[in-house]
Write a protein that holds these residues in place. Structure first.
Motif, PDB file in Angstrom:
ATOM      1  N   ASP A   1      35.403  41.122  27.135  1.00  0.00           N
ATOM      2  CA  ASP A   1      35.459  41.023  28.586  1.00  0.00           C
ATOM      3  C   ASP A   1      36.694  42.218  29.106  1.00  0.00           C
ATOM      4  OD1 ASP A   1      37.749  39.633  28.306  1.00  0.00           O
ATOM      5  OD2 ASP A   1      36.966  37.883  29.039  1.00  0.00           O
ATOM      6  N   GLY A   2      36.943  42.097  30.486  1.00  0.00           N
ATOM      7  CA  GLY A   2      37.825  43.233  31.015  1.00  0.00           C
ATOM      8  C   GLY A   2      39.069  42.472  30.610  1.00  0.00           C
ATOM      9  N   TYR A   3      39.371  41.298  30.578  1.00  0.00           N
ATOM     10  CA  TYR A   3      40.807  40.705  29.987  1.00  0.00           C
ATOM     11  C   TYR A   3      41.024  41.250  28.488  1.00  0.00           C
ATOM     12  CZ  TYR A   3      40.253  37.687  34.148  1.00  0.00           C
ATOM     13  OH  TYR A   3      40.234  37.289  35.395  1.00  0.00           O
ATOM     14  N   GLY A   4      40.057  40.989  27.949  1.00  0.00           N
ATOM     15  CA  GLY A   4      40.338  41.434  26.323  1.00  0.00           C
ATOM     16  C   GLY A   4      40.415  42.909  26.229  1.00  0.00           C
ATOM     17  N   VAL A   5      40.039  43.707  27.042  1.00  0.00           N
ATOM     18  CA  VAL A   5      40.137  45.041  27.062  1.00  0.00           C
ATOM     19  C   VAL A   5      41.576  45.700  27.362  1.00  0.00           C
ATOM     20  CG1 VAL A   5      39.684  47.306  28.247  1.00  0.00           C
ATOM     21  CG2 VAL A   5      37.658  45.948  27.580  1.00  0.00           C
ATOM     22  N   LEU A   6      42.042  44.714  28.408  1.00  0.00           N
ATOM     23  CA  LEU A   6      43.652  44.976  28.960  1.00  0.00           C
ATOM     24  C   LEU A   6      44.581  44.611  27.980  1.00  0.00           C
ATOM     25  CD1 LEU A   6      44.946  46.055  31.437  1.00  0.00           C
ATOM     26  CD2 LEU A   6      44.739  43.663  32.508  1.00  0.00           C
ATOM     27  N   GLU A   7      44.419  43.302  27.369  1.00  0.00           N
ATOM     28  CA  GLU A   7      45.380  42.826  26.523  1.00  0.00           C
ATOM     29  C   GLU A   7      45.344  43.909  25.337  1.00  0.00           C
ATOM     30  OE1 GLU A   7      45.393  38.104  26.421  1.00  0.00           O
ATOM     31  OE2 GLU A   7      43.350  38.882  26.162  1.00  0.00           O
ATOM     32  N   ASN A   8      44.180  44.252  24.815  1.00  0.00           N
ATOM     33  CA  ASN A   8      44.471  45.208  23.728  1.00  0.00           C
ATOM     34  C   ASN A   8      44.917  46.620  23.874  1.00  0.00           C
ATOM     35  OD1 ASN A   8      42.980  44.383  21.108  1.00  0.00           O
ATOM     36  ND2 ASN A   8      41.589  43.566  22.680  1.00  0.00           N
ATOM     37  N   LEU A   9      44.723  46.988  25.383  1.00  0.00           N
ATOM     38  CA  LEU A   9      45.265  48.283  25.927  1.00  0.00           C
ATOM     39  C   LEU A   9      46.837  48.313  25.696  1.00  0.00           C
ATOM     40  CD1 LEU A   9      42.944  49.443  28.764  1.00  0.00           C
ATOM     41  CD2 LEU A   9      43.438  50.678  26.587  1.00  0.00           C
TER      42      LEU A   9
ATOM     43  N   ALA B   1      36.510  36.835  42.333  1.00  0.00           N
ATOM     44  CA  ALA B   1      37.798  37.198  42.770  1.00  0.00           C
ATOM     45  C   ALA B   1      38.548  36.072  43.397  1.00  0.00           C
ATOM     46  CB  ALA B   1      37.498  38.084  43.951  1.00  0.00           C
ATOM     47  N   ASP B   2      38.514  34.812  42.394  1.00  0.00           N
ATOM     48  CA  ASP B   2      39.274  33.695  42.802  1.00  0.00           C
ATOM     49  C   ASP B   2      40.774  33.772  42.387  1.00  0.00           C
ATOM     50  OD1 ASP B   2      39.957  32.616  40.179  1.00  0.00           O
ATOM     51  OD2 ASP B   2      37.779  31.920  40.069  1.00  0.00           O
ATOM     52  N   GLU B   3      41.760  33.339  43.294  1.00  0.00           N
ATOM     53  CA  GLU B   3      42.989  33.413  43.033  1.00  0.00           C
ATOM     54  C   GLU B   3      43.620  33.452  41.648  1.00  0.00           C
ATOM     55  OE1 GLU B   3      46.889  31.426  45.124  1.00  0.00           O
ATOM     56  OE2 GLU B   3      45.253  31.616  46.313  1.00  0.00           O
ATOM     57  N   GLU B   4      43.138  32.452  40.928  1.00  0.00           N
ATOM     58  CA  GLU B   4      43.347  32.373  39.297  1.00  0.00           C
ATOM     59  C   GLU B   4      43.006  33.619  38.406  1.00  0.00           C
ATOM     60  OE1 GLU B   4      41.909  29.378  35.816  1.00  0.00           O
ATOM     61  OE2 GLU B   4      42.706  28.233  37.754  1.00  0.00           O
ATOM     62  N   MET B   5      41.805  34.090  38.852  1.00  0.00           N
ATOM     63  CA  MET B   5      41.412  35.131  37.974  1.00  0.00           C
ATOM     64  C   MET B   5      42.238  36.437  38.413  1.00  0.00           C
ATOM     65  SD  MET B   5      37.216  35.243  37.904  1.00  0.00           S
ATOM     66  CE  MET B   5      37.048  36.483  36.619  1.00  0.00           C
ATOM     67  N   ILE B   6      42.667  36.520  39.604  1.00  0.00           N
ATOM     68  CA  ILE B   6      43.371  37.934  39.959  1.00  0.00           C
ATOM     69  C   ILE B   6      44.883  37.589  39.677  1.00  0.00           C
ATOM     70  CG2 ILE B   6      44.504  38.880  42.005  1.00  0.00           C
ATOM     71  CD1 ILE B   6      41.787  37.969  43.793  1.00  0.00           C
ATOM     72  N   GLU B   7      45.205  36.487  39.565  1.00  0.00           N
ATOM     73  CA  GLU B   7      46.509  36.401  39.030  1.00  0.00           C
ATOM     74  C   GLU B   7      46.741  36.523  37.536  1.00  0.00           C
ATOM     75  OE1 GLU B   7      49.743  32.534  38.438  1.00  0.00           O
ATOM     76  OE2 GLU B   7      48.619  32.603  40.458  1.00  0.00           O
ATOM     77  N   ARG B   8      45.698  36.044  36.694  1.00  0.00           N
ATOM     78  CA  ARG B   8      45.404  36.360  35.353  1.00  0.00           C
ATOM     79  C   ARG B   8      45.648  37.859  34.985  1.00  0.00           C
ATOM     80  NH1 ARG B   8      40.871  35.232  31.071  1.00  0.00           N
ATOM     81  NH2 ARG B   8      42.085  36.036  29.333  1.00  0.00           N
TER      82      ARG B   8
ATOM     83  N   TYR C   1      46.739  40.436  36.926  1.00  0.00           N
ATOM     84  CA  TYR C   1      48.115  40.953  37.169  1.00  0.00           C
ATOM     85  C   TYR C   1      49.156  40.466  36.010  1.00  0.00           C
ATOM     86  CZ  TYR C   1      46.691  43.052  41.390  1.00  0.00           C
ATOM     87  OH  TYR C   1      45.947  44.069  42.255  1.00  0.00           O
ATOM     88  N   GLN C   2      49.145  39.322  35.691  1.00  0.00           N
ATOM     89  CA  GLN C   2      49.834  38.996  34.615  1.00  0.00           C
ATOM     90  C   GLN C   2      49.645  39.564  33.356  1.00  0.00           C
ATOM     91  OE1 GLN C   2      49.370  34.661  34.269  1.00  0.00           O
ATOM     92  NE2 GLN C   2      50.624  34.208  35.627  1.00  0.00           N
ATOM     93  N   LEU C   3      48.598  40.221  32.990  1.00  0.00           N
ATOM     94  CA  LEU C   3      48.223  40.901  31.837  1.00  0.00           C
ATOM     95  C   LEU C   3      48.428  42.467  32.006  1.00  0.00           C
ATOM     96  CD1 LEU C   3      44.619  39.366  31.005  1.00  0.00           C
ATOM     97  CD2 LEU C   3      46.877  39.035  29.726  1.00  0.00           C
ATOM     98  N   GLY C   4      48.702  42.908  33.157  1.00  0.00           N
ATOM     99  CA  GLY C   4      49.379  44.229  33.523  1.00  0.00           C
ATOM    100  C   GLY C   4      47.963  44.948  34.063  1.00  0.00           C
ATOM    101  N   VAL C   5      47.247  44.598  34.735  1.00  0.00           N
ATOM    102  CA  VAL C   5      46.240  45.381  35.716  1.00  0.00           C
ATOM    103  C   VAL C   5      47.192  46.163  36.786  1.00  0.00           C
ATOM    104  CG1 VAL C   5      45.476  43.647  37.301  1.00  0.00           C
ATOM    105  CG2 VAL C   5      43.807  45.275  36.373  1.00  0.00           C
ATOM    106  N   ASN C   6      46.379  47.192  37.203  1.00  0.00           N
ATOM    107  CA  ASN C   6      47.281  47.941  38.227  1.00  0.00           C
ATOM    108  C   ASN C   6      46.668  47.762  39.594  1.00  0.00           C
ATOM    109  OD1 ASN C   6      47.349  49.701  35.491  1.00  0.00           O
ATOM    110  ND2 ASN C   6      49.351  50.145  36.863  1.00  0.00           N
ATOM    111  N   ASP C   7      45.418  47.397  39.580  1.00  0.00           N
ATOM    112  CA  ASP C   7      44.838  47.008  40.797  1.00  0.00           C
ATOM    113  C   ASP C   7      43.319  46.199  40.547  1.00  0.00           C
ATOM    114  OD1 ASP C   7      44.189  46.888  43.553  1.00  0.00           O
ATOM    115  OD2 ASP C   7      44.495  48.994  43.775  1.00  0.00           O
ATOM    116  N   TYR C   8      42.862  45.674  41.631  1.00  0.00           N
ATOM    117  CA  TYR C   8      41.882  44.613  41.475  1.00  0.00           C
ATOM    118  C   TYR C   8      41.088  44.743  42.800  1.00  0.00           C
ATOM    119  CZ  TYR C   8      39.485  40.063  40.221  1.00  0.00           C
ATOM    120  OH  TYR C   8      38.925  39.155  39.772  1.00  0.00           O
ATOM    121  N   LEU C   9      39.918  45.347  42.702  1.00  0.00           N
ATOM    122  CA  LEU C   9      38.814  45.510  43.742  1.00  0.00           C
ATOM    123  C   LEU C   9      37.792  44.670  43.687  1.00  0.00           C
ATOM    124  CD1 LEU C   9      39.860  48.623  42.915  1.00  0.00           C
ATOM    125  CD2 LEU C   9      39.049  48.992  45.023  1.00  0.00           C
TER     126      LEU C   9
END
Length: 122
Positions: free
Chosen positions: A59-67, A85-92, A94-102
């Motif tokens: 999933d996207g979180y796994g991609v981001l963590e590995n990157l 796009a619930d608050e918990e998913m968005i917060e996670r 940004y914690q992992l280092g995403v630059n933006d969330y659409l």
């Protein structure tokens, strides 16, 4: 020409975004799941990655963590796109280092503006 990697499991949406970004002058690479996307990121070193969150294989979180763990590609900007796009998913994200969330359904013009801002192409 800036290179964008699009990781999206929905074939229709992947083709739609790919065609739109190509029409705006970007070199677009695509992947249908996070594993293939991560391999492409390591091989091609794109300028920016647009990535869905909910996907098969990785999933996207796994991609981001590995990157973010990889020094050679860890600084590539990543935008998440998701119906979820619930608050918990968005917060996670940004914690992992995403630059933006659409949020989906995606406004392609908004995506373009954000990509140009991130890549300083104004």
């Amino acid at each position: 020409m800036k290179k964008i990697l699009l990781i999206e499991d929905d074939e229709y949406l992947r083709l739609l975004i790919e065609r739109f970004l190509k029409s705006e002058g970007f070199n677009v690479l695509t992947a249908e799941n996070g594993f293939i996307g991560l391999v492409l990121a390591k091989e091609q070193k794109p300028d920016l990655i647009v990535c869905d969150i909910k996907m098969p294989v990785l999933d996207g979180y796994g991609v981001l963590e590995n990157l973010r763990k990889d020094l050679k590609i860890g600084n590539i900007p990543v935008f998440f796109i998701s119906f979820y796009a619930d608050e918990e998913m968005i917060e996670r994200a940004y914690q992992l280092g995403v630059n933006d969330y659409l949020k989906k359904p995606l406004d392609l013009n908004e995506l373009l503006v954000k990509i140009r801002q991130q890549l300083n192409l104004n």
